[in-house]
Scaffold this motif. Structure first.
Motif, PDB file in Angstrom:
ATOM      1  N   ASN A 223       1.019  -1.770  -0.187  1.00 53.55           N
ATOM      2  CA  ASN A 223      -0.150  -0.135   0.331  1.00 53.55           C
ATOM      3  C   ASN A 223       0.998   0.965  -0.344  1.00 53.55           C
ATOM      4  N   PHE A 224       2.088   0.892   1.225  1.00 53.87           N
ATOM      5  CA  PHE A 224       2.869   2.304   0.563  1.00 53.87           C
ATOM      6  C   PHE A 224       4.381   1.898   0.963  1.00 53.87           C
ATOM      7  N   LYS A 259       4.236   4.480  -4.989  1.00 51.42           N
ATOM      8  CA  LYS A 259       3.966   3.748  -3.055  1.00 51.42           C
ATOM      9  C   LYS A 259       4.805   4.490  -2.873  1.00 51.42           C
ATOM     10  N   VAL A 260       5.436   5.205  -3.123  1.00 56.40           N
ATOM     11  CA  VAL A 260       6.976   5.444  -2.565  1.00 56.40           C
ATOM     12  C   VAL A 260       6.274   6.832  -1.604  1.00 56.40           C
ATOM     13  N   ILE A 261       6.190   7.246  -0.515  1.00 53.10           N
ATOM     14  CA  ILE A 261       5.795   8.265   0.423  1.00 53.10           C
ATOM     15  C   ILE A 261       7.345   8.740   1.351  1.00 53.10           C
ATOM     16  N   PRO A 262       7.284  10.055   1.550  1.00 55.87           N
ATOM     17  CA  PRO A 262       8.397  10.226   1.948  1.00 55.87           C
ATOM     18  C   PRO A 262       8.261   9.792   3.470  1.00 55.87           C
ATOM     19  N   ARG A 263       7.948  10.325   4.324  1.00 56.06           N
ATOM     20  CA  ARG A 263       7.833   9.621   5.910  1.00 56.06           C
ATOM     21  C   ARG A 263       6.905   8.185   6.528  1.00 56.06           C
ATOM     22  N   LEU A 302      10.712  -2.996  -7.943  1.00 54.65           N
ATOM     23  CA  LEU A 302       9.540  -1.944  -7.917  1.00 54.65           C
ATOM     24  C   LEU A 302       9.273  -1.623  -9.552  1.00 54.65           C
ATOM     25  N   LEU A 303       8.058  -1.575  -9.694  1.00 55.35           N
ATOM     26  CA  LEU A 303       7.359  -1.934 -11.201  1.00 55.35           C
ATOM     27  C   LEU A 303       7.144  -0.137 -11.796  1.00 55.35           C
ATOM     28  N   ASP A 304       7.846  -0.466 -13.158  1.00 56.22           N
ATOM     29  CA  ASP A 304       7.377   0.191 -14.093  1.00 56.22           C
ATOM     30  C   ASP A 304       6.340   0.844 -15.081  1.00 56.22           C
ATOM     31  N   ASN A 305       6.333   0.059 -16.460  1.00 61.25           N
ATOM     32  CA  ASN A 305       5.391   0.016 -16.941  1.00 61.25           C
ATOM     33  C   ASN A 305       4.548   0.955 -17.362  1.00 61.25           C
ATOM     34  N   GLY A 306       5.353   1.987 -17.476  1.00 59.23           N
ATOM     35  CA  GLY A 306       5.056   3.019 -18.008  1.00 59.23           C
ATOM     36  C   GLY A 306       3.970   4.364 -17.176  1.00 59.23           C
ATOM     37  N   LEU A 320      -1.506   9.222 -10.564  1.00 58.98           N
ATOM     38  CA  LEU A 320      -0.194   8.395  -9.894  1.00 58.98           C
ATOM     39  C   LEU A 320      -0.579   8.303  -8.675  1.00 58.98           C
ATOM     40  N   SER A 321      -0.845   9.113  -8.057  1.00 55.94           N
ATOM     41  CA  SER A 321      -0.972   9.932  -6.388  1.00 55.94           C
ATOM     42  C   SER A 321      -2.713   8.898  -5.839  1.00 55.94           C
TER      43      SER A 321
END
Lengths: 459, 220
Positions: A223-224, A259-263, A302-306, A320-321
């Motif tokens: 999820n994150f 899916k990455v969040i900063p903190r 980690l998936l790019d796929n576009g 993407l959010s």
């Protein structure tokens, strides 16, 4: 899917007895819960605003945060690799399964795995992927794709699930209420639902508890991904994801780069929004925050796929959010009538219409008709916890597809005629006169008749 | 296989013409109705929330309030009376994964607004007590109560001691936030308890802090 395919799939779904009523009933429950919890929380709108700002910041600095995530995950003993497309993602996970000596692959519900067609690839390579979320388990044994982001079997009723379980040996006999001539009041259906859910628990228990330990690998989404700590965050209600991440010696996380969040501190904001928006619960039963591997290895793919190409769109990359809560599906008048399969992709509903055309090398070709499959009513934008302006993004897609020459000649001709009329008051008046008589004109012109079949003209 | 540096280069290329938005200013807000709430109010709120999350037919209170650590341990002992030791998982137990009758854990934080319990699960062995059991018992002091999720995640990230260890960059451990029993609603949105995890979550809430080591004395 072409516009014609999409329309045919939608018509078939609408014609399916009771499907719309079933989906309306199921989504109404989630909508009511979300609205009640949002009304109770005086910070709701402020949380949505902050979540949007956090996601936009993370996307605008994605290189920095992915690097930070990979560095910190590495310190915790987690391997990180990159899949440029769906095929590479499948190859990596199959290779990891071979390296692990796995036979059974425990699966936690993952839309990203659906996106890349992971189960099919695992099966083709000789592995047995086993969906452990009840809804995913139901659609897996039915040989269907999920029809909702958070409620995969929303299109099925208890009777059809019972029939499926009987056929596949999950139960030995039908629950009494679902036998021919059985009492089918609400209380009886609830008892049957309980019986079916517990039967699935028993059926999956041996694998979840690791009777085949050493021969299993766990695969989940995420999820994150918390950059600050390298933590993988997974949200669920059943406990199956906890088993899937804990029992096997090898746990693979397949996650989109977005899916990455900063903190870690940001997590409280997202978790305050996710469960209320998704299922109308204050909070899901389990949120796992995974640092060190429980078993021998954890591997994040980690998936790019576009997704990287989507970043080029600036503000429009905010699609993407999405935190995959499904709130936009629950409120969408199109989704509620046709359910998820009509969309023909891993992500149904409003968010699917703006994401799917971005994904894969053939996203536009396969899903370019989707942005036109909308009433633009705006209910999705009102419900979205991270405030993605989905109707604006649909219009953006329509303009882009039109500019790229990907819209059919009829649509192009129609737009050209409208543009010509809109520039000339006399032509607009004549057009208006003709428009009001369109049902009458349609009798003479079959294409118009087809066009009107799914539309009501304003009176 | 694609590699991270190549991915990062492509992302930099895609973002080259875009604005590098700064981290949003300010702090996320906690629930204003719980800001500055005393422990009594927070304890009442978590009790209300966890009672609401009990499975059908479960009428016992989900939160048992006791004066101190000794009373908390006594409460758990009484509840587990007659349950063979082999069927109970305590902190520090290293057992094979199977179904157990009960598991006992401490907590890092208790979240009043959502009825959530934040646990440290450092390794596989310690996971079963909150997962492969009929009843998960949490023994914790009221000092661990926090109003809401925003507070717990922003607060824990900054706090010292055990909590900070869970969030540190070097070798972070695993945490689980548990909110009620395991449940599913995948058949016609009808809530069924349990799904794959525990049927019941019980919190023994002590007015005085409960030292983590105290739970091991339950083994004696």
């Amino acid at each position: 899917m072409t516009t014609t395919d999409l329309a045919a799939a939608a018509r078939a779904a609408v014609a399916e007895p009771a499907l719309g009523a079933r989906v309306h009933r199921a989504t109404a429950h989630a909508i009511e819960g979300r609205l009640r919890l949002a009304a109770e929380d005086p910070r709701w709108e402020a949380l949505r605003e902050r979540a949007r700002a956090l996601k936009r910041h993370a996307l605008a600095n994605l290189d920095r945060y992915l690097q930070e995530f990979a560095r910190n995950a590495g310190k915790a003993g987690v391997a990180v690799s990159v899949a440029r497309d769906a095929a590479e993602a499948r190859r990596i996970v199959v290779r990891l399964a071979r390296d692990a000596g796995a036979r059974v692959i425990l699966k936690g519900k993952s839309m990203t795995a659906e996106e890349v067609g992971l189960n099919e690839a695992l099966e083709a390579a000789g592995f047995r992927p086993l969906e452990t979320d009840l809804g995913e388990f139901i659609v897996q044994i039915a040989g269907e794709p999920p029809s909702h982001i958070t409620a995969p079997a929303i299109h099925r009723d208890a009777a059809s699930i019972a029939g499926l379980f009987l056929e596949k040996g999950v139960i030995a006999e039908l629950p009494p209420a679902l036998r021919p001539g059985g009492a089918a009041g609400r209380a009886e259906v609830e008892a049957a639902a309980r019986e079916l859910s517990l039967a699935a628990r028993r059926f999956l228990r041996r694998d979840l508890l690791g009777a085949a330990m050493g021969h299993t690998m766990g695969v989940t989404g995420a999820n994150f991904l918390v950059a600050e700590t390298g933590t993988v965050v997974l949200v669920e209600n059943e406990g199956n994801i906890r088993f899937t991440t804990t029992t096997p010696d090898v746990h693979v996380v397949l996650a989109g780069i977005e899916k990455v969040i900063p903190r870690m501190a940001d997590l409280g904001v997202f978790l305050s929004l996710l469960a209320p928006s998704s299922t109308g619960q204050r909070q899901s039963a389990y949120v796992s925050l995974l640092g060190r591997p429980f078993g021998k290895r954890r591997h994040v793919v980690l998936l790019d796929n576009g997704r990287v190409e989507t970043l080029r769109l600036g503000e429009e990359s905010d699609v993407l959010s999405c935190i995959r809560c499904g709130a936009c599906l629950n409120v969408c008048p199109v989704y509620r009538n046709v359910s998820g399969h009509a969309y023909g992709g891993a992500y149904p509903g409003p968010i699917g219409k703006v994401i799917l055309p971005h994904l894969g090398a053939d996203g536009r070709a396969r899903h370019g008709a989707l942005p036109f499959f909308s009433t633009l009513c705006g209910a999705c934008a009102d419900a979205c916890p991270v405030r993605i302006p989905i109707p604006e993004r649909l219009l953006g897609w329509r303009a882009r597809l039109h500019a790229e020459g990907r819209t059919g000649w009829r649509r192009r001709l129609g737009m050209r005629l409208f543009a010509a009329a809109a520039r000339r008051p006399w032509a607009f008046r004549v057009g208006g006169w003709a428009w009001r008589r369109l049902p009458w004109l349609a009798r003479l012109a079959p294409p118009l008749r087809r066009w009107l079949r799914g539309r009501d003209l304003p009176s | 296989m694609s590699h991270l540096p190549e991915l990062l280069d492509r992302i930099r290329g895609a973002l080259a013409d875009g604005e590098r938005l700064p981290y949003p200013a300010g702090e996320p807000e906690g629930r204003p109705d719980l800001a500055g709430a005393d422990r009594e109010s927070l304890a009442a709120r978590i009790s209300e929330r966890l009672d609401a999350l009990r499975g059908p037919g479960d009428r016992e209170p989900a939160v048992l309030r006791v004066p101190d650590a000794a009373a908390a341990l006594r409460t758990v002992r009484e509840a587990l009376e007659g349950v063979p030791r082999a069927e109970v998982l305590l902190p520090g137990d290293a057992r094979e994964p199977r179904d157990y009758r009960a598991g006992v854990t401490g907590a890092l934080a208790l979240v009043a607004e959502t009825g959530s319990v934040l646990l440290e699960v450092p390794d596989r062995d310690s996971a079963w007590a909150s997962l492969a059991v009929e009843t998960h018992w949490v023994v914790a002091g009221e000092d661990l109560l926090v109003p809401d999720l925003v507070t717990v995640y922003s607060g824990l990230a900054a706090r010292a001691g055990l909590a900070a260890r869970s969030f540190r960059r070097e070798n972070p451990t695993n945490l689980v936030q548990v909110t009620g029993s395991s449940r599913t609603a995948d058949v016609e949105k009808i809530v069924v308890v349990p799904a794959h995890g525990p049927t019941r979550l019980r919190v023994v809430l002590s007015r005085e802090p409960v030292p983590a080591a105290a739970l091991r004395t339950l083994a004696g």
